[in-house]
Design a protein around this motif. Sequence first.
Motif, mmCIF file in Angstrom:
data_model
loop_
_atom_site.group_PDB
_atom_site.id
_atom_site.type_symbol
_atom_site.label_atom_id
_atom_site.label_comp_id
_atom_site.label_asym_id
_atom_site.label_seq_id
_atom_site.Cartn_x
_atom_site.Cartn_y
_atom_site.Cartn_z
ATOM 1 N N CYS A 18 0.834 -1.184 0.000
ATOM 2 C CA CYS A 18 0.000 0.000 0.000
ATOM 3 C C CYS A 18 0.881 1.251 0.000
ATOM 4 C CB CYS A 18 -0.896 -0.012 1.228
ATOM 5 S SG CYS A 18 -2.004 1.392 1.287
ATOM 6 N N ILE A 20 -0.183 4.178 0.943
ATOM 7 C CA ILE A 20 -0.597 5.074 2.023
ATOM 8 C C ILE A 20 -0.093 4.588 3.376
ATOM 9 C CG2 ILE A 20 -2.570 6.157 3.180
ATOM 10 C CD1 ILE A 20 -4.087 5.332 0.397
ATOM 11 N N HIS A 21 -0.259 3.290 3.606
ATOM 12 C CA HIS A 21 0.095 2.753 4.921
ATOM 13 C C HIS A 21 1.445 2.053 4.867
ATOM 14 C CE1 HIS A 21 -4.354 2.809 4.592
ATOM 15 N NE2 HIS A 21 -4.241 3.435 5.747
ATOM 16 N N CYS A 27 -3.117 -1.001 7.360
ATOM 17 C CA CYS A 27 -3.831 -0.941 6.092
ATOM 18 C C CYS A 27 -5.001 -1.911 6.053
ATOM 19 C CB CYS A 27 -2.864 -1.254 4.951
ATOM 20 S SG CYS A 27 -3.678 -1.114 3.364
ATOM 21 N N PRO A 28 -6.213 -1.386 5.872
ATOM 22 C CA PRO A 28 -7.382 -2.272 5.824
ATOM 23 C C PRO A 28 -7.427 -3.150 4.582
ATOM 24 C CG PRO A 28 -8.029 0.022 5.434
ATOM 25 C CD PRO A 28 -6.569 0.034 5.793
ATOM 26 N N ASP A 29 -6.643 -2.796 3.569
ATOM 27 C CA ASP A 29 -6.631 -3.589 2.340
ATOM 28 C C ASP A 29 -5.673 -4.766 2.414
ATOM 29 O OD1 ASP A 29 -8.459 -1.897 1.072
ATOM 30 O OD2 ASP A 29 -6.857 -0.506 0.527
HETATM 31 ZN ZN LIG Z 1 -3.554 1.019 2.862
#
Ligand SMILES: [Zn+2]
Length: 68
Positions: A18, A20-21, A27-29
Amino acid sequence: MKKEFCCESMKYHIEYKCDIHKDPFDCPDKIINYSKKQNNYGIIIHDGGSSFIEIEFCPWCGKKLENK
Ligand SMILES: [Zn+2]
Ligand SMILES: [Zn+2]
């Protein structure tokens, strides 16, 4: 040596990064964690900590995961 994956889904989730994270546990993904140190696979529990449930079988294809 290249790591072998049981299926494309597992490959996708293990290699998922990810932008972003920085921390996969944030990270929720990111749902699958592979621990190089312990050589095991786990499903990440997004409870704000860094816990995961160790899994022995792939949730997508059902193959036994190699925990060498
Ligand atoms: Zn993420
Ligand atoms: Zn699989």
